[in-house]
Design a protein around this motif. Sequence first.
Motif, PDB file in Angstrom:
ATOM      1  N   PHE A   9      -3.921   3.852  -8.547  1.00  9.95           N
ATOM      2  CA  PHE A   9      -5.228   3.713  -7.940  1.00  9.95           C
ATOM      3  C   PHE A   9      -5.827   2.334  -8.196  1.00  9.95           C
ATOM      4  CE2 PHE A   9      -9.761   4.585  -7.380  1.00  9.95           C
ATOM      5  CZ  PHE A   9      -9.703   5.200  -6.143  1.00  9.95           C
ATOM      6  N   ILE A  10      -5.678   1.851  -9.438  1.00  9.37           N
ATOM      7  CA  ILE A  10      -6.216   0.523  -9.771  1.00  9.37           C
ATOM      8  C   ILE A  10      -5.497  -0.553  -8.963  1.00  9.37           C
ATOM      9  CG2 ILE A  10      -6.352  -1.224 -11.615  1.00  9.37           C
ATOM     10  CD1 ILE A  10      -6.912   1.180 -13.539  1.00  9.37           C
ATOM     11  N   LYS A  29     -21.940  -6.150  -5.996  1.00 12.61           N
ATOM     12  CA  LYS A  29     -20.996  -5.486  -5.107  1.00 12.61           C
ATOM     13  C   LYS A  29     -21.373  -5.547  -3.628  1.00 12.61           C
ATOM     14  CE  LYS A  29     -22.759  -0.760  -5.769  1.00 12.61           C
ATOM     15  NZ  LYS A  29     -23.203  -0.356  -4.438  1.00 12.61           N
ATOM     16  N   THR A  39      -6.801  -0.610  -5.455  1.00 12.14           N
ATOM     17  CA  THR A  39      -8.119  -1.243  -5.398  1.00 12.14           C
ATOM     18  C   THR A  39      -7.983  -2.763  -5.502  1.00 12.14           C
ATOM     19  OG1 THR A  39      -8.877   0.697  -6.583  1.00 12.14           O
ATOM     20  CG2 THR A  39     -10.456  -1.092  -6.335  1.00 12.14           C
ATOM     21  N   ASP A  40      -7.108  -3.227  -6.433  1.00 13.50           N
ATOM     22  CA  ASP A  40      -6.864  -4.670  -6.574  1.00 13.50           C
ATOM     23  C   ASP A  40      -6.385  -5.265  -5.260  1.00 13.50           C
ATOM     24  OD1 ASP A  40      -7.638  -4.753  -9.158  1.00 13.50           O
ATOM     25  OD2 ASP A  40      -5.610  -4.775 -10.009  1.00 13.50           O
ATOM     26  N   THR A  75      -6.925  -4.241  -2.215  1.00 11.87           N
ATOM     27  CA  THR A  75      -8.019  -4.328  -1.255  1.00 11.87           C
ATOM     28  C   THR A  75      -8.901  -5.531  -1.552  1.00 11.87           C
ATOM     29  OG1 THR A  75      -7.996  -1.922  -1.256  1.00 11.87           O
ATOM     30  CG2 THR A  75      -9.843  -2.978  -0.152  1.00 11.87           C
ATOM     31  N   VAL A  76      -9.256  -5.699  -2.835  1.00 16.45           N
ATOM     32  CA  VAL A  76     -10.132  -6.818  -3.206  1.00 16.45           C
ATOM     33  C   VAL A  76      -9.435  -8.152  -2.931  1.00 16.45           C
ATOM     34  CG1 VAL A  76     -11.366  -7.939  -5.101  1.00 16.45           C
ATOM     35  CG2 VAL A  76     -11.371  -5.448  -4.919  1.00 16.45           C
ATOM     36  N   THR A 127       0.837  -1.194   0.000  1.00 14.98           N
ATOM     37  CA  THR A 127       0.000   0.000   0.000  1.00 14.98           C
ATOM     38  C   THR A 127       0.875   1.248   0.000  1.00 14.98           C
ATOM     39  OG1 THR A 127      -1.654  -1.225   1.232  1.00 14.98           O
ATOM     40  CG2 THR A 127      -1.908   1.154   1.174  1.00 14.98           C
ATOM     41  N   GLN A 137      -3.873   6.746 -12.259  1.00 15.63           N
ATOM     42  CA  GLN A 137      -4.829   5.665 -12.499  1.00 15.63           C
ATOM     43  C   GLN A 137      -4.214   4.294 -12.234  1.00 15.63           C
ATOM     44  OE1 GLN A 137      -6.202   6.793 -16.373  1.00 15.63           O
ATOM     45  NE2 GLN A 137      -8.088   7.707 -15.564  1.00 15.63           N
ATOM     46  N   GLU A 186     -19.024  -5.616  -0.295  1.00 15.17           N
ATOM     47  CA  GLU A 186     -19.174  -4.509   0.661  1.00 15.17           C
ATOM     48  C   GLU A 186     -19.524  -5.000   2.060  1.00 15.17           C
ATOM     49  OE1 GLU A 186     -21.897  -1.917  -1.337  1.00 15.17           O
ATOM     50  OE2 GLU A 186     -20.293  -1.002  -2.530  1.00 15.17           O
ATOM     51  N   HIS A 228     -16.388  -6.557   3.507  1.00 13.03           N
ATOM     52  CA  HIS A 228     -15.445  -5.467   3.774  1.00 13.03           C
ATOM     53  C   HIS A 228     -15.846  -4.719   5.047  1.00 13.03           C
ATOM     54  CE1 HIS A 228     -13.158  -1.703   2.148  1.00 13.03           C
ATOM     55  NE2 HIS A 228     -12.434  -2.410   2.970  1.00 13.03           N
TER      56      HIS A 228
END
Length: 287
Positions: A198-199, A238, A202-203, A205-206, A170, A195, A242, A245
């Motif tokens: 940021f992507i 989603k 996000t990856d 986190t998922v 991170t 971008q 969520e 999460h």
Amino acid sequence: MAEMQNTAAKQSNPLSNYFRQPKIWIRLPSKGKYYPSDSLEHSVNDEYPVFAMTAKDELLFKTPDALLSGQSTVEVIKSCIPAIKEPWNMPAIDVDVCLIAIRLATYGEDMDVTVHCPKCNEENDYSMNLRIWLGQFDNFDYNDEVDVDPLKVKIRPYSYREVTKASLQTLEQQKLVQIATDDSMSDEEKLAKFQTGFIKLTDLTVDLIAGCITRIESPEGSVSDSKIIKDFIDNAPKDVFEKVHAHVTEIKKQIDLKPQEMKCSHCGHEFSTPIAMDQSNFFGVRS
Ligand SMILES: [Zn+2]
């Protein structure tokens, strides 16, 4: 075998009576669950002995590079809480409690912290009682089931290895996103860098969330294959992601060290301030 030799050495050393003795006994927030086999020597009454740090532990803990990688935390936990055989595999929910206990066993139960008043900016010195601080974890109970009707999602806590790896990644990606504000770059370059960073964040986190799901139960049956679970998370509506999460975030809030209520001795202002079990607090008294 190494263990046996170690014990033999202790018995034959005429100074062995002066070796470290356990200073306190603690209960782990995980209650000893979620440790892979051989990573924890389970105790019958769920209490684990904590020893004070040796001179070597203390030196290790003052090495910033080793701290960042997590390696010194691992070595010090192994040395001071020997029941934890492989701290990299321990659930991360147990780490803060172990560090507070080691701090307590080494320097006593009072920890001095200096806090700046947010109103008048004067310095305030407080003494925190680590025994009381440890007490806030007594009623913690890891809830490993998330209801996403009609599915039941079973989760597990992250290991210390996973948490360390994720925070390093991170940090790296945050740097990339920050670079995107660098003035020497063209707007297109900045946007592209931003971008990508940021992507990737996000990856991460998922992946982390999907990685802590151990089983999904549906009316049709139960699935525990990690590839199938990841594929499901990538393709599910989603709200499944969520809900899991939100559940994981809520657990983190429960286990994170609570901010302390303080009153400024100069202006009387009352405020709450976060106290972390970080390096400066760990050695506040001695260094
Ligand atoms: Zn003040």
